[in-house]
Every structure is written in C-alpha cells, then in structure tokens.
Design an enzyme around this catalytic site. Sequence first.
Site, PDB file in Angstrom:
ATOM      1  N   LYS A   1      36.870  49.824  50.202  1.00 26.83           N
ATOM      2  CA  LYS A   1      37.797  48.775  49.794  1.00 26.83           C
ATOM      3  C   LYS A   1      37.641  48.583  48.286  1.00 26.83           C
ATOM      4  O   LYS A   1      36.530  48.392  47.791  1.00 26.83           O
ATOM      5  CB  LYS A   1      37.441  47.474  50.513  1.00 26.83           C
ATOM      6  CG  LYS A   1      38.190  46.222  50.035  1.00 26.83           C
ATOM      7  CD  LYS A   1      39.608  46.201  50.560  1.00 26.83           C
ATOM      8  CE  LYS A   1      40.298  44.873  50.263  1.00 26.83           C
ATOM      9  NZ  LYS A   1      39.810  43.769  51.131  1.00 26.83           N
ATOM     10  N   VAL A   2      38.732  48.684  47.548  1.00 26.50           N
ATOM     11  CA  VAL A   2      38.677  48.520  46.098  1.00 26.50           C
ATOM     12  C   VAL A   2      39.805  47.605  45.639  1.00 26.50           C
ATOM     13  O   VAL A   2      40.809  47.422  46.332  1.00 26.50           O
ATOM     14  CB  VAL A   2      38.798  49.866  45.347  1.00 26.50           C
ATOM     15  CG1 VAL A   2      37.654  50.806  45.703  1.00 26.50           C
ATOM     16  CG2 VAL A   2      40.148  50.531  45.590  1.00 26.50           C
TER      17      VAL A   2
ATOM     18  N   HIS B   1      39.305  34.912  46.686  1.00 29.04           N
ATOM     19  CA  HIS B   1      38.651  34.711  47.973  1.00 29.04           C
ATOM     20  C   HIS B   1      38.696  33.231  48.389  1.00 29.04           C
ATOM     21  O   HIS B   1      39.671  32.528  48.137  1.00 29.04           O
ATOM     22  CB  HIS B   1      37.214  35.229  47.947  1.00 29.04           C
ATOM     23  CG  HIS B   1      37.086  36.687  47.644  1.00 29.04           C
ATOM     24  ND1 HIS B   1      38.020  37.619  48.031  1.00 29.04           N
ATOM     25  CD2 HIS B   1      36.114  37.390  46.987  1.00 29.04           C
ATOM     26  CE1 HIS B   1      37.636  38.819  47.638  1.00 29.04           C
ATOM     27  NE2 HIS B   1      36.487  38.699  46.999  1.00 29.04           N
TER      28      HIS B   1
END
Length: 278
Positions: free
Chosen positions: A56-57, A149
């Site tokens: 995941k990037v 986030h």
Amino acid sequence: MDALSLGFSPCPNDTFIFYGLIHGRVPTSGLTFRERLEDVETLNGLALAGALDICKVSYHALGYLRDRYCLLRSGGALGRGCGPLVVARGGATLADLRGKPVAVPGRFTTAALLLRLADPAIDTLVYMPFHEIMGAVARGEVAAGVIIHESRFTFRDYGLTQLLDLGEWWEGETGCPIPLGGIVARRDLGVETIIAVEQALRSSVAFAQANPGEAKAYIRAHSQEMSDEVCAAHIDLYVNDFSLQLGPEGEAAVIELFSRAEAAGVIPPSDVLLFPSL
C-alpha cells in the site's frame, strides 16, 4: 512460489480490507503472503527501495514507482469527502501559512502532493509522523498541519480549526474523486501472478464488506488507541466501491492526479502502462 511480502498500514481501513487475504478466508490461487504493517510513509520508503512485493503506497509515492511497480485496481483508498485537512490554531488563514512551517505526514504522501498543487506558495514543509502533527500545531511548533486518517475525527479535541479540505478542493477543481493510496505490485512478479493477487485482493474486500464483524479483533489489535466509534467511522470513510474496483471513474481520477503532478514538476513523467494487463 515463496510467500509474497505484503505491506499495509495498521489503520482500520487496511486491516479491514486485508483480513480475508491474510487469514485464508478467500481464494488466492495458491499464493501465500507475509504481512508487514507500517505507517504510510514507511511503506512509501520500502516501496521506493523495492523491498516489498506488494505494498500500500501513497499515490504521490507511486509517481516515482511506476517503472518498478504497477497499480492494482482493488484494495486502495479513493473516494469523495475523504481528503486530507489543513488545520491550524484559531484565527489563522491560508494566506498566513506562506513562508511559515507547515507539517505534512511525509514527503511522499498524497497529502503533501495535494498541498503543493492547491497552493505552491506554501512551501516550507516540515515532515513528521501523522500522529504527531496535531500536537505540534496545538503547541505552536508549526503554523499549521495537514492531517490524515483518524485525525479527521479528532482535531477539534486539540482546539484546532479547519482551513481547507484538500479533497473538497480537488473535487471542485477536477470533478474527480480523490486518489489517496493504492496497492502496487512489483512488475517482475509477472503479469499472471499480479492478476491473481489483484483477484484475491478484490475477493478480500468483498469478504470484508459481506462479513464486517469478523475482522473486528484483528482491527482492534492494531488500533488500540482508537475508540470503536472512530474505527467504524474510519472504515466507513475510506472503504467504498472504489476499494472493490477502481472502475473507469477511479482510473480517470488517478490519471488526472498524475497529469497535474507531472505538469507541476512534482513527479517525473512516465509513459509506462500503469495497470497490469494480460
């Protein structure tokens, strides 16, 4: 084939998505995986070093990875109403930030890229882990911060105010959903293996959506500082139909982001095909 190294973050959306894949709850065409959980900027660095098979990037980082990695069409974070936020102490404005230090959650994060596209004059960037940004802003160590986030849900607890929603800015500018992070696979794995990984990942997303309670213990084990309510809000915000399959709209959004980033000189140009194709 040896187990494939697989990197993703401990954030609830990722542990929710990858639970089925890691725990043998979906078909994998005989492939096995060795998980590694790290924060987003650490994952970006591991991919830039070519250290992981699947990772995941941030889409910003992918701008530097396209020769070595291709983008899978499932498992990523792309959507509407989920972009990074620019926050500051009360009374500040965006114009006040020019020439002053602004914290971003890593050089290669999409948050940093979006800020540079939205206002190139805000150019004194300070890189720090995402979970340290709100405290640094509240203490006056930086003039503002770009948060990602679960910080979207808690920044007001630090006495901070929102100056700009970078996802909202992007949607207004382009009409596209905002690409935040995607799943990439090393091109040297071979197209057949990459397609099998993509299919397994799509099955893992579908499994999670059909069985939302099964992964709860796994999610909570990696997000102990979050309340159940914040975990649920995090998943609801970042896991959507684009996580299952980018589709034409999602693919167009990624291409638009790279086109604008290349034109601004933020990422190098590339003519390599982005997605795997048999």
